[in-house]
Design a protein around this motif. Structure first.
Motif, PDB file in Angstrom:
ATOM      1  N   VAL A  66       0.834  -1.198   0.000  1.00 36.08           N
ATOM      2  CA  VAL A  66       0.000   0.000   0.000  1.00 36.08           C
ATOM      3  C   VAL A  66       0.875   1.256   0.000  1.00 36.08           C
ATOM      4  CG1 VAL A  66      -1.610   1.333   1.429  1.00 36.08           C
ATOM      5  CG2 VAL A  66      -2.011  -1.100   1.052  1.00 36.08           C
ATOM      6  N   LEU A  67       1.956   1.234   0.784  1.00 39.02           N
ATOM      7  CA  LEU A  67       2.846   2.397   0.828  1.00 39.02           C
ATOM      8  C   LEU A  67       3.632   2.554  -0.467  1.00 39.02           C
ATOM      9  CD1 LEU A  67       3.969   2.161   4.525  1.00 39.02           C
ATOM     10  CD2 LEU A  67       2.572   3.947   3.492  1.00 39.02           C
ATOM     11  N   TRP A  68       3.948   1.463  -1.132  1.00 39.17           N
ATOM     12  CA  TRP A  68       4.609   1.549  -2.444  1.00 39.17           C
ATOM     13  C   TRP A  68       3.690   2.252  -3.444  1.00 39.17           C
ATOM     14  CZ3 TRP A  68       3.267  -0.925  -7.126  1.00 39.17           C
ATOM     15  CH2 TRP A  68       4.208  -0.769  -8.144  1.00 39.17           C
ATOM     16  N   LEU A  69       2.410   1.848  -3.443  1.00 40.37           N
ATOM     17  CA  LEU A  69       1.447   2.504  -4.337  1.00 40.37           C
ATOM     18  C   LEU A  69       1.326   3.994  -4.011  1.00 40.37           C
ATOM     19  CD1 LEU A  69      -1.372  -0.198  -4.445  1.00 40.37           C
ATOM     20  CD2 LEU A  69       0.064   0.525  -6.353  1.00 40.37           C
ATOM     21  N   SER A  70       1.233   4.309  -2.730  1.00 40.96           N
ATOM     22  CA  SER A  70       1.121   5.698  -2.307  1.00 40.96           C
ATOM     23  C   SER A  70       2.362   6.500  -2.710  1.00 40.96           C
ATOM     24  CB  SER A  70       0.921   5.775  -0.794  1.00 40.96           C
ATOM     25  OG  SER A  70       0.862   7.109  -0.357  1.00 40.96           O
ATOM     26  N   LEU A 146      -6.795  12.978  -1.179  1.00 44.53           N
ATOM     27  CA  LEU A 146      -5.416  12.518  -1.065  1.00 44.53           C
ATOM     28  C   LEU A 146      -4.862  12.739   0.339  1.00 44.53           C
ATOM     29  CD1 LEU A 146      -3.928  13.715  -4.474  1.00 44.53           C
ATOM     30  CD2 LEU A 146      -4.579  11.386  -3.806  1.00 44.53           C
ATOM     31  N   LEU A 147      -5.213  13.860   0.949  1.00 45.31           N
ATOM     32  CA  LEU A 147      -4.711  14.170   2.286  1.00 45.31           C
ATOM     33  C   LEU A 147      -5.247  13.182   3.323  1.00 45.31           C
ATOM     34  CD1 LEU A 147      -2.964  16.122   3.885  1.00 45.31           C
ATOM     35  CD2 LEU A 147      -5.004  17.522   4.259  1.00 45.31           C
ATOM     36  N   VAL A 148      -6.534  12.927   3.310  1.00 44.01           N
ATOM     37  CA  VAL A 148      -7.134  11.989   4.269  1.00 44.01           C
ATOM     38  C   VAL A 148      -6.633  10.575   4.017  1.00 44.01           C
ATOM     39  CG1 VAL A 148      -9.311  10.931   5.001  1.00 44.01           C
ATOM     40  CG2 VAL A 148      -9.155  13.406   4.751  1.00 44.01           C
ATOM     41  N   THR A 149      -6.484  10.190   2.746  1.00 40.29           N
ATOM     42  CA  THR A 149      -5.971   8.861   2.423  1.00 40.29           C
ATOM     43  C   THR A 149      -4.563   8.666   2.992  1.00 40.29           C
ATOM     44  OG1 THR A 149      -7.310   8.779   0.411  1.00 40.29           O
ATOM     45  CG2 THR A 149      -5.468   7.247   0.543  1.00 40.29           C
ATOM     46  N   ALA A 150      -3.769   9.723   3.005  1.00 37.07           N
ATOM     47  CA  ALA A 150      -2.398   9.637   3.522  1.00 37.07           C
ATOM     48  C   ALA A 150      -2.341   9.677   5.047  1.00 37.07           C
ATOM     49  CB  ALA A 150      -1.550  10.764   2.946  1.00 37.07           C
ATOM     50  N   ILE A 151      -3.219  10.460   5.668  1.00 31.38           N
ATOM     51  CA  ILE A 151      -3.142  10.668   7.125  1.00 31.38           C
ATOM     52  C   ILE A 151      -3.902   9.600   7.904  1.00 31.38           C
ATOM     53  CG2 ILE A 151      -3.811  12.265   8.974  1.00 31.38           C
ATOM     54  CD1 ILE A 151      -3.090  14.550   7.103  1.00 31.38           C
ATOM     55  N   PHE A 152      -4.976   9.064   7.366  1.00 36.69           N
ATOM     56  CA  PHE A 152      -5.808   8.089   8.072  1.00 36.69           C
ATOM     57  C   PHE A 152      -5.011   6.895   8.617  1.00 36.69           C
ATOM     58  CE2 PHE A 152      -8.499   4.320   8.250  1.00 36.69           C
ATOM     59  CZ  PHE A 152      -9.536   4.759   9.064  1.00 36.69           C
ATOM     60  N   PRO A 153      -4.090   6.296   7.833  1.00 32.29           N
ATOM     61  CA  PRO A 153      -3.346   5.145   8.364  1.00 32.29           C
ATOM     62  C   PRO A 153      -2.523   5.475   9.610  1.00 32.29           C
ATOM     63  CG  PRO A 153      -3.088   5.246   5.996  1.00 32.29           C
ATOM     64  CD  PRO A 153      -3.776   6.510   6.413  1.00 32.29           C
ATOM     65  N   VAL A 154      -2.053   6.701   9.719  1.00 28.98           N
ATOM     66  CA  VAL A 154      -1.254   7.081  10.892  1.00 28.98           C
ATOM     67  C   VAL A 154      -2.097   6.926  12.152  1.00 28.98           C
ATOM     68  CG1 VAL A 154       0.060   8.926  12.010  1.00 28.98           C
ATOM     69  CG2 VAL A 154       0.149   8.667   9.521  1.00 28.98           C
ATOM     70  N   GLY A 180      -8.303   0.875   5.536  1.00 27.08           N
ATOM     71  CA  GLY A 180      -9.521   1.610   5.215  1.00 27.08           C
ATOM     72  C   GLY A 180      -9.250   3.006   4.698  1.00 27.08           C
ATOM     73  N   ALA A 181      -7.971   3.342   4.494  1.00 25.60           N
ATOM     74  CA  ALA A 181      -7.595   4.692   4.038  1.00 25.60           C
ATOM     75  C   ALA A 181      -8.275   5.086   2.727  1.00 25.60           C
ATOM     76  CB  ALA A 181      -6.076   4.807   3.922  1.00 25.60           C
ATOM     77  N   PRO A 182      -8.331   4.220   1.720  1.00 28.62           N
ATOM     78  CA  PRO A 182      -9.019   4.636   0.483  1.00 28.62           C
ATOM     79  C   PRO A 182     -10.498   4.974   0.712  1.00 28.62           C
ATOM     80  CG  PRO A 182      -7.638   2.741   0.048  1.00 28.62           C
ATOM     81  CD  PRO A 182      -7.663   2.925   1.541  1.00 28.62           C
ATOM     82  N   LEU A 183     -11.151   4.217   1.594  1.00 30.42           N
ATOM     83  CA  LEU A 183     -12.556   4.526   1.912  1.00 30.42           C
ATOM     84  C   LEU A 183     -12.655   5.871   2.627  1.00 30.42           C
ATOM     85  CD1 LEU A 183     -15.552   3.797   2.110  1.00 30.42           C
ATOM     86  CD2 LEU A 183     -15.013   2.556   4.234  1.00 30.42           C
ATOM     87  N   ALA A 184     -11.747   6.120   3.577  1.00 29.23           N
ATOM     88  CA  ALA A 184     -11.738   7.412   4.280  1.00 29.23           C
ATOM     89  C   ALA A 184     -11.500   8.555   3.297  1.00 29.23           C
ATOM     90  CB  ALA A 184     -10.668   7.405   5.374  1.00 29.23           C
ATOM     91  N   GLY A 185     -10.594   8.352   2.339  1.00 27.66           N
ATOM     92  CA  GLY A 185     -10.335   9.367   1.320  1.00 27.66           C
ATOM     93  C   GLY A 185     -11.553   9.615   0.443  1.00 27.66           C
ATOM     94  N   TRP A 186     -12.234   8.547   0.069  1.00 30.16           N
ATOM     95  CA  TRP A 186     -13.439   8.672  -0.751  1.00 30.16           C
ATOM     96  C   TRP A 186     -14.517   9.448  -0.006  1.00 30.16           C
ATOM     97  CZ3 TRP A 186     -18.392   6.438  -0.107  1.00 30.16           C
ATOM     98  CH2 TRP A 186     -19.250   6.560  -1.211  1.00 30.16           C
ATOM     99  N   LEU A 187     -14.690   9.143   1.298  1.00 29.50           N
ATOM    100  CA  LEU A 187     -15.674   9.865   2.104  1.00 29.50           C
ATOM    101  C   LEU A 187     -15.303  11.343   2.235  1.00 29.50           C
ATOM    102  CD1 LEU A 187     -16.327   7.198   4.889  1.00 29.50           C
ATOM    103  CD2 LEU A 187     -17.899   7.895   3.065  1.00 29.50           C
TER     104      LEU A 187
END
Length: 197
Positions: A66-70, A146-154, A180-187
């Protein structure tokens, strides 16, 4: 046009592909070898030998993937960066290089709280560096997805690491919330749509 003093971030791509590839391959290095068994193993012997390291391998491999993709998405999104951003990317890649070390320890002592917290802390550092790099890449741009997708996993990994201190068995499931980061980003994108100027 490239500004003076900025680096072409895509040059990191070859290095990062190699680092991620080697680190993700080395995750399997600590799996038990066939020579561990004096005779052909029964099913329970296989479960005893491979359950803990297999769980650690799966968590680490998925996190690294997941981090490689990011990372590659970020390099495409922000094709240039300062010297400091390049240095921060190298620290991020160093944290990936160290993943097989903490993964091997976690695979053997998964239910020990000290080891689980150390492993969770390492995952949190990796995700934190990734989030910081995204914040820098998004500087001056409003993109909540993009911001939420990056920060949510932390936040998910911090929660899992705290859980590891009191319930190491539960932590392995809690860390999975980070996926669940992609879902959080989508929301976030639905809640705060990106405005184009």
């Amino acid at each position: 046009m490239t500004q003076i003093g900025l680096f072409e971030m895509r040059r990191l791509e070859a290095l990062s592909n190699t680092i991620f590839g080697v680190a993700m391959t080395l995750l399997a290095y600590d799996l038990p070898k066939a020579s561990r068994f004096a005779r052909a193993p029964a099913w329970i012997d296989l479960v005893d030998a491979y359950a803990q390291p297999g769980i650690a391998l799966m968590i680490s491999f998925i996190v690294a993937g997941v981090l490689w993709l990011s990372h590659h998405r970020r390099l495409t999104f922000a094709p240039e960066g300062s010297r400091g951003e390049v240095f921060l990317n190298l620290i991020f890649l160093l944290s990936i290089v160290m993943l097989p070390v903490t993964n091997g320890l976690y695979g053997v002592y998964r239910l020990d709280s000290v080891v689980a917290v150390s492993y969770g802390f390492h995952l949190t550092v990796i995700a934190g560096l990734n989030a910081l790099l995204w914040v820098l890449a998004l500087r001056g741009r409003r993109n909540p997805e993009l911001l939420v997708t990056a920060i949510f996993p932390v936040f998910a990994l911090v929660f899992g690491t705290v859980m590891a201190a009191v319930a190491p068995f539960v932590a392995q499931f809690t860390w999975c919330l980070a996926f669940g980061a992609p879902l959080a980003g989508w929301l976030a994108a639905r809640r705060w749509p990106t405005r184009t100027a």
